[in-house]
Write a protein that holds these residues in place. Structure first.
Motif, mmCIF file in Angstrom:
data_model
loop_
_atom_site.group_PDB
_atom_site.id
_atom_site.type_symbol
_atom_site.label_atom_id
_atom_site.label_comp_id
_atom_site.label_asym_id
_atom_site.label_seq_id
_atom_site.Cartn_x
_atom_site.Cartn_y
_atom_site.Cartn_z
ATOM 1 N N LEU A 1 0.816 -1.270 -0.091
ATOM 2 C CA LEU A 1 -0.077 -0.104 -0.141
ATOM 3 C C LEU A 1 0.878 1.041 0.123
ATOM 4 C CD1 LEU A 1 -2.747 1.285 0.102
ATOM 5 C CD2 LEU A 1 -2.865 1.028 2.467
ATOM 6 N N ALA A 2 1.984 1.094 0.796
ATOM 7 C CA ALA A 2 2.962 2.372 0.783
ATOM 8 C C ALA A 2 3.467 2.552 -0.609
ATOM 9 C CB ALA A 2 4.196 1.953 1.601
ATOM 10 N N ALA A 3 3.836 1.299 -1.352
ATOM 11 C CA ALA A 3 4.227 1.649 -2.921
ATOM 12 C C ALA A 3 3.306 2.527 -3.440
ATOM 13 C CB ALA A 3 4.793 0.372 -3.553
ATOM 14 N N ALA A 4 1.987 2.026 -3.346
ATOM 15 C CA ALA A 4 0.844 2.717 -4.271
ATOM 16 C C ALA A 4 0.735 4.311 -3.947
ATOM 17 C CB ALA A 4 -0.360 2.172 -3.918
ATOM 18 N N MET A 5 0.911 4.584 -2.613
ATOM 19 C CA MET A 5 0.860 5.896 -2.108
ATOM 20 C C MET A 5 1.909 6.648 -2.406
ATOM 21 S SD MET A 5 -0.435 4.936 1.685
ATOM 22 C CE MET A 5 -0.568 6.596 2.340
ATOM 23 N N LEU A 6 3.327 6.117 -2.467
ATOM 24 C CA LEU A 6 4.453 7.013 -2.689
ATOM 25 C C LEU A 6 4.735 6.895 -4.325
ATOM 26 C CD1 LEU A 6 6.559 5.626 0.241
ATOM 27 C CD2 LEU A 6 5.469 7.954 -0.100
ATOM 28 N N GLY A 7 3.981 5.859 -5.033
ATOM 29 C CA GLY A 7 4.133 5.785 -6.386
ATOM 30 C C GLY A 7 3.160 7.056 -7.093
ATOM 31 N N GLY A 8 2.764 6.914 -8.272
ATOM 32 C CA GLY A 8 1.926 7.702 -8.906
ATOM 33 C C GLY A 8 1.980 7.577 -10.249
ATOM 34 N N VAL A 9 0.771 8.164 -10.830
ATOM 35 C CA VAL A 9 0.614 8.199 -12.466
ATOM 36 C C VAL A 9 -0.189 9.537 -12.702
ATOM 37 C CG1 VAL A 9 -1.183 6.643 -12.224
ATOM 38 C CG2 VAL A 9 0.089 7.032 -14.378
ATOM 39 N N GLN A 10 0.311 10.353 -13.721
ATOM 40 C CA GLN A 10 -0.598 11.072 -14.058
ATOM 41 C C GLN A 10 -1.578 10.879 -15.414
ATOM 42 O OE1 GLN A 10 -0.838 14.379 -12.730
ATOM 43 N NE2 GLN A 10 -2.398 14.404 -13.937
ATOM 44 N N MET A 11 -2.581 10.963 -15.117
ATOM 45 C CA MET A 11 -3.606 10.572 -16.362
ATOM 46 C C MET A 11 -3.827 11.882 -17.114
ATOM 47 S SD MET A 11 -6.561 7.881 -14.557
ATOM 48 C CE MET A 11 -7.099 8.974 -13.424
ATOM 49 N N ASP A 12 -4.002 11.480 -18.538
ATOM 50 C CA ASP A 12 -4.605 12.368 -19.364
ATOM 51 C C ASP A 12 -6.038 12.275 -19.659
ATOM 52 O OD1 ASP A 12 -5.134 13.581 -22.087
ATOM 53 O OD2 ASP A 12 -3.082 13.599 -22.485
ATOM 54 N N ALA A 13 -6.388 13.615 -19.353
ATOM 55 C CA ALA A 13 -7.944 13.696 -19.358
ATOM 56 C C ALA A 13 -8.504 13.893 -20.852
ATOM 57 C CB ALA A 13 -8.588 14.951 -18.487
ATOM 58 N N GLY A 14 -7.876 13.790 -21.670
ATOM 59 C CA GLY A 14 -8.194 14.174 -23.141
ATOM 60 C C GLY A 14 -9.347 13.491 -23.769
ATOM 61 N N LYS A 15 -9.575 12.162 -23.420
ATOM 62 C CA LYS A 15 -10.715 11.630 -23.917
ATOM 63 C C LYS A 15 -12.183 12.110 -23.223
ATOM 64 C CE LYS A 15 -12.937 7.046 -24.591
ATOM 65 N NZ LYS A 15 -12.841 5.573 -24.278
ATOM 66 N N LEU A 16 -12.110 12.457 -22.131
ATOM 67 C CA LEU A 16 -13.232 13.356 -21.537
ATOM 68 C C LEU A 16 -13.577 14.544 -21.933
ATOM 69 C CD1 LEU A 16 -15.500 12.460 -19.349
ATOM 70 C CD2 LEU A 16 -13.987 13.467 -17.620
ATOM 71 N N LEU A 17 -12.538 15.262 -22.107
ATOM 72 C CA LEU A 17 -12.464 16.522 -22.761
ATOM 73 C C LEU A 17 -13.049 16.533 -24.079
ATOM 74 C CD1 LEU A 17 -9.069 18.110 -21.235
ATOM 75 C CD2 LEU A 17 -11.447 18.786 -20.693
#
Length: 301
Positions: free
Chosen positions: A262-278
């Motif tokens: 769980l710590a790895a998930a909290m300290l990791g990360g990803v930035q999603m692109d909202a292009g499809k929704l926009l």
């Protein structure tokens, strides 16, 4: 419209039900308590089935948000089993029931999660980006695949790959507000990890938009369009509260408290692109983090 909602007592689900009912829609809630507290409640067991399937007939949309909270404790073997079963088995149970209806819904809008991409610190990911290989990512892949019976029956299906949902009365933001108000807040680890976020108001609007927009199907990144990191969020929250944010939470402390996975998930990360929704025409009420924090926390000032 008749709408079916699972997870209706949760953070997002309760807000969605309130929003739908306020607009005059008839909401049927699938609940796990056999003694109904509401005339529109229908009992279901995510692992075994729905006894009264006739109550699902004729719905315009199904909003599927049920699933055990990911951050309510260490990911022990037992917790991981419950997390998976509540999502994968529950989704398959619902999708199978919907596929056998005489009058199935037009659309099934399902929760998914940013965790499907694993850790990706380099660049924003789109819906066509590869999925991760860690346990959470693979569980999310199974989760989305569990809707296959509904899709095979011709029900338009949308998977809302949701980032961190911000609202002062629920979710992550509610949990951390107290220490931040005391001036004890700070970044997690280095704070450089990407953070895909969205306000609760935009989350509810996007779920409804997905149900109403017939051209939208498959995975959809549900996040604000502005890129952010944990340190960006920490600074924005501190400024909105008028409090310092100089006490970081060391990575080792997070690992001790939450366990390594769980710590790895909290300290990791990803930035999603909202292009499809926009690109589908959705308009964000809160596209920028600093302004969103300021609006959400106006009551605190």
């Amino acid at each position: 419209m008749k709408a079916i909602v699972t997870g209706s007592s949760g953070f997002i689900g309760s807000a969605l039900v309130e929003n739908l009912e306020r607009d005059g829609h008839h909401v049927v809630r699938l609940v796990r308590t056999e003694v109904a507290t509401n005339a529109n409640d229908v009992f279901w067991d995510p692992l075994t089935g729905i006894a009264n399937k006739s109550a699902l007939e004729g719905a315009g949309a199904v909003f599927h948000l049920a699933g055990e909270n990911l951050a309510d404790g260490r990911w022990t073997k037992e917790r991981k089993r419950r997390i998976r079963d509540s999502r994968v088995c529950g989704t398959r149970t619902l999708a199978t029931a919907l596929s056998g209806l005489e009058s199935p819904p037009d659309v099934m809008v399902c929760s998914s999660a940013v965790g499907i991409y694993g850790r990706n610190l380099d660049e924003p990911v789109t819906e066509s980006s590869p999925t991760g290989q860690d346990w959470l990512a693979q569980m999310c892949v199974e989760w989305e695949s569990a809707t296959d019976p509904a899709q095979d029956a011709g029900i338009r299906t949308v998977h809302m790959r949701t980032g961190i949902v911000l609202d002062p009365f629920g979710g992550m933001l509610k949990r951390i507000l107290f220490p931040f108000r005391l001036g004890l807040g700070g970044r997690l680890g280095t704070g450089t990890q990407p953070m895909s976020w969205i306000t609760l108001q935009d989350t509810i609007a996007a779920f409804r938009f997905a149900a109403e927009t017939t051209s939208l199907s498959g995975p959809v990144n549900l996040c604000a369009p502005e890129n952010s990191t944990n340190i960006n969020f920490t600074v924005a929250l501190g400024k909105a509260l008028g409090r310092p944010t100089v006490l970081p939470v060391p990575s080792i402390m997070i690992k001790v408290i939450f366990g390594s996975e769980l710590a790895a998930a909290m300290l990791g990360g990803v930035q999603m692109d909202a292009g499809k929704l926009l690109g589908s025409g959705f308009k964000f009420h809160d596209p920028y983090l600093a302004q969103a924090c300021w609006r959400l926390l106006a009551f605190s000032r």
